[in-house]
Every structure is written in C-alpha cells, then in structure tokens.
Motif scaffolding. Structure first.
Motif, PDB file in Angstrom:
ATOM      1  N   LYS A 197       0.826  -1.199   0.000  1.00  0.00           N
ATOM      2  CA  LYS A 197       0.000   0.000   0.000  1.00  0.00           C
ATOM      3  C   LYS A 197       0.865   1.257   0.000  1.00  0.00           C
ATOM      4  O   LYS A 197       0.607   2.207  -0.759  1.00  0.00           O
ATOM      5  N   THR A 198       1.892   1.260   0.843  1.00  0.00           N
ATOM      6  CA  THR A 198       2.792   2.407   0.918  1.00  0.00           C
ATOM      7  C   THR A 198       3.513   2.618  -0.406  1.00  0.00           C
ATOM      8  O   THR A 198       3.642   3.756  -0.885  1.00  0.00           O
ATOM      9  N   PHE A 199       3.971   1.528  -1.002  1.00  0.00           N
ATOM     10  CA  PHE A 199       4.677   1.644  -2.272  1.00  0.00           C
ATOM     11  C   PHE A 199       3.791   2.254  -3.351  1.00  0.00           C
ATOM     12  O   PHE A 199       4.181   3.201  -4.043  1.00  0.00           O
ATOM     13  N   HIS A 200       2.588   1.727  -3.509  1.00  0.00           N
ATOM     14  CA  HIS A 200       1.724   2.189  -4.597  1.00  0.00           C
ATOM     15  C   HIS A 200       1.178   3.598  -4.360  1.00  0.00           C
ATOM     16  O   HIS A 200       0.753   4.261  -5.311  1.00  0.00           O
ATOM     17  N   ALA A 201       1.224   4.060  -3.107  1.00  0.00           N
ATOM     18  CA  ALA A 201       0.788   5.428  -2.808  1.00  0.00           C
ATOM     19  C   ALA A 201       1.914   6.442  -2.967  1.00  0.00           C
ATOM     20  O   ALA A 201       1.670   7.647  -2.917  1.00  0.00           O
ATOM     21  N   ASP A 202       3.120   5.959  -3.166  1.00  0.00           N
ATOM     22  CA  ASP A 202       4.282   6.845  -3.260  1.00  0.00           C
ATOM     23  C   ASP A 202       4.373   7.451  -4.660  1.00  0.00           C
ATOM     24  O   ASP A 202       4.514   6.723  -5.644  1.00  0.00           O
ATOM     25  N   ARG A 248       7.311   6.318  -6.916  1.00  0.00           N
ATOM     26  CA  ARG A 248       7.532   4.873  -7.034  1.00  0.00           C
ATOM     27  C   ARG A 248       8.220   4.475  -8.332  1.00  0.00           C
ATOM     28  O   ARG A 248       8.873   3.430  -8.392  1.00  0.00           O
ATOM     29  N   ASP A 249       8.113   5.279  -9.383  1.00  0.00           N
ATOM     30  CA  ASP A 249       8.771   4.923 -10.637  1.00  0.00           C
ATOM     31  C   ASP A 249      10.286   4.996 -10.537  1.00  0.00           C
ATOM     32  O   ASP A 249      10.996   4.521 -11.435  1.00  0.00           O
ATOM     33  N   HIS A 250      10.797   5.572  -9.467  1.00  0.00           N
ATOM     34  CA  HIS A 250      12.235   5.612  -9.218  1.00  0.00           C
ATOM     35  C   HIS A 250      12.685   4.451  -8.333  1.00  0.00           C
ATOM     36  O   HIS A 250      13.854   4.376  -7.956  1.00  0.00           O
ATOM     37  N   MET A 251      11.766   3.556  -8.015  1.00  0.00           N
ATOM     38  CA  MET A 251      12.037   2.511  -7.038  1.00  0.00           C
ATOM     39  C   MET A 251      11.886   1.120  -7.660  1.00  0.00           C
ATOM     40  O   MET A 251      11.350   0.972  -8.761  1.00  0.00           O
ATOM     41  N   VAL A 252      12.378   0.114  -6.930  1.00  0.00           N
ATOM     42  CA  VAL A 252      12.160  -1.282  -7.333  1.00  0.00           C
ATOM     43  C   VAL A 252      10.725  -1.652  -6.996  1.00  0.00           C
ATOM     44  O   VAL A 252      10.276  -1.501  -5.861  1.00  0.00           O
ATOM     45  N   TRP A 253      10.006  -2.156  -7.984  1.00  0.00           N
ATOM     46  CA  TRP A 253       8.607  -2.521  -7.783  1.00  0.00           C
ATOM     47  C   TRP A 253       8.498  -3.907  -7.140  1.00  0.00           C
ATOM     48  O   TRP A 253       9.161  -4.855  -7.591  1.00  0.00           O
TER      49      TRP A 253
END
Length: 346
Positions: free
Chosen positions: A125-130, A133-138
């Motif tokens: 949830k935290t990842f997808h709300a960030d 996130r496109d700068h991060m490992v999914w």
C-alpha cells in the motif's frame, strides 16, 4: 567427521535406498534428454495426481538455489523485486543469487521466520501510494518458505491471508518447498499437498533434502508457466542434459507415498531428539519439524562437537550459542541413542 554421528543437515546422506535402486534399475536404458525421458514423464503424472492438479506443469531443476533464482527471475520484469522476510533463504543463505539475476530482495520483519500478511499489505500500500515509485524497485512477487528457515510452519489461514494480499495487488505467491515433506508431515500442519498447490501460483517440491541425491520439482499450478521457462532454466545453469537423474528419483519418491513416509520418519526422530534435549535440561526453540534449534553454552558446544556433528547457527550472547540439529529419512534410533549418550557425557 566420518567417525561420528551427524545431525548437521538433512542432505548429508546419499539417496533413500528405493531412489537409488530405481536409478540402478533404469541405468542401462537409453532415453531422451533434457526432461523428455519416460521416467520424468511418469514422475510428472504422479506429482499431478498427488497435487490433485491435472493442469499443473512440472519441471525438474538441479538444486534449491538454482530453483529459487530461476523461478523468481522468470516471473519478474527487470524493474521488479521479490518480497521476503529478513530471514528468508534467498536473502541470507543463497549468496545473492537473486540479486545476481538483477532482482532486489525487498525485506519485511520476520516473526519466528514467518511473514505477516498485514505487514505485507502495508508495504504494498505504501509503495503504490508513493508518487516517486517509478524511481524505485517494484514489488513483483512474494516469496515464503514452508517450512521456514527456523523449522516453523504456516497455518492454512496465514497462507490464505498472504495469498489474499497477493491477489489484491495482482502479484504471484511463490512457496519454497526445499523441505516441503517435513512441513506437510509436521503434527502442526493443518493442510495437505493439494491444498498447498491450490493456494499459491508456483511452488517446488524439495528432493535434495528429502531423500534424493539432488533435484527439485517446480510446480506451476494455474496455467501460468512463464514464457520460455525451459530456456530460462538453462540460462541459470539449472538444467541437466541427463535430466532423467531427477526424473527417475521423483518417480521413485512419488511411488506408494514414499516422499511422505520418509518425511514422517524425520519428524518422528526429530520429536525424539527434542525430548532428549529437554530431559537433559536444555532450552530448545519451538519447531515442529525436522530442524531443532538448541541453546548450548560455548563450552558444551565445544565438547559435544567432538562427539556429534551439528551446525552452529548464531550466538545468543558471549557465552551461549544457538545450534541446529537436523533429522532426515536416514536418521535411526541408534543415532539418537548415540546423541543421548553424548549429551550425558558433557
């Protein structure tokens, strides 16, 4: 080492006699290569029956690390990582094999080596709300082991909860079954192999640690084999030209329930081993499977190591160490008697 009884691991013996006999009996016969032999086909059919999964697809790979790295790499895009607990085998004891294939292991806290579904949900949830996130490992898949690295087992509701989170975020659940038989035969396990097969996207049946010389059987359960999986297996060095070696062994292991019978022997011997340590007054972790973790003083550990082979796991403090004792299909009553006698002498 050769002169003392070993509880160091569940793969320090060769193959179960029935497996070895099948290898010998088929040795003079010629066959197709790369898993297209008659015994591999027979083993696949038997595994599908055992899983009650007619549409499952089964592949034989050479070992646990290659299997984990190959399955994870095959199911993730280049920008994705795999979620696992901090103590997970892929995060600790596989030499960075997953990272070497280009995928980050994204860790969650370990609860007696198990994953908490709500912590998984919070991470996703935290990842997808960030917004960055496109700068991060999914996070692209979830990995758990059954049984865990500490010999504990997930209850069915715990796997269901983790699976529900995976479905919510449309990512696969991968179960590492290197010691699968020992988990399923544990007295604390409340489900069977067909249930497990129906509650994950892919898992593997460990052979190396459960009676085979080598080999693991990967089972894709939902018509979801990754594109060109065979080729990816070969890229990872996990494909044997003489793949019949694995196929023959699993053909034997899944004849007349042998895989489960020898796993049950290991559990029975582990519970006896547990009783031996408890009666001698040693503290022991709560594991219902074939891995038992005992706290020894460093002095006791040094004395016992001269009589019995076991694994030093991690220090508890300056004076005490957590040690692992493992049973297998090959553990005998005489082995346990030798252990009991050795403990009494230290």
């Amino acid at each position: 080492m050769n002169n003392i009884i070993s509880f160091e691991s569940d793969y320090n013996n060769g193959a179960h006699p029935s497996v070895l006999r099948h290898l010998i009996d088929t040795n003079e016969s010629q066959s197709a290569s790369y898993g297209y032999d008659e015994w591999s086909e027979s083993a696949r059919r038997k595994i599908k029956v055992a899983c009650k999964a007619d549409n499952a697809e089964v592949f034989f790979l050479v070992g646990g690390t290659q299997t984990n790295a190959t399955v994870i790499d095959s199911m993730l895009s280049r920008f994705e990582g795999v979620v696992a607990v901090e103590t997970a085998h892929i995060n600790v004891h596989e030499s960075g094999a997953v990272e070497a294939s280009g995928h980050k292991v994204l860790t969650l806290p370990s609860h007696n080596s198990k994953m908490d579904a709500e912590e998984l949900r919070a991470l996703l949830k935290t990842f997808h709300a960030d917004p960055t996130r496109d700068h991060m490992v999914w996070p692209g898949m979830v990995y758990i082991t059954f049984p865990t690295e500490l010999g504990t087992v997930y209850k069915s509701f715990e796997i269901e909860q983790i699976g529900d989170v995976c479905k919510e975020y449309n990512i696969p659940l991968f179960i590492d079954g290197a010691r699968l038989g020992y988990g399923l035969m544990s007295n604390e396990c409340d489900f069977d192999l067909p249930w497990l097969a129906s509650h994950c996207d892919v898992f593997y049946i460990g052979g190396t640690k459960v009676g085979a010389l080598c080999g693991e059987a990967v089972v894709f359960t939902k018509n979801n084999v990754p594109r060109q999986f065979f080729t990816i297996v070969k890229q990872h060095g996990a494909l044997l030209a003489k793949s019949r070696i694995a196929g023959v062994q699993f053909d034997a292991l899944f004849t007349d329930g042998l895989y489960f019978k020898i796993s049950r022997n290991a559990i029975e011997k582990a519970m006896r081993l547990r009783e031996i340590f408890q009666k001698a007054g040693f503290a022991i972790n709560d594991s219902p499977t074939n891995q038992q973790f005992v706290i020894l003083s460093n002095e006791q550990m040094e004395r016992l190591s001269k009589l019995i082979a076991f694994e030093t796991w991690e220090p508890i403090d300056d004076n005490n160490t957590l040690c692992r004792f493992v049973t297998s299909w090959a553990t005998t009553d005489k082995d346990l008697e030798a252990l009991e006698s050795s403990i009494a002498s230290i």
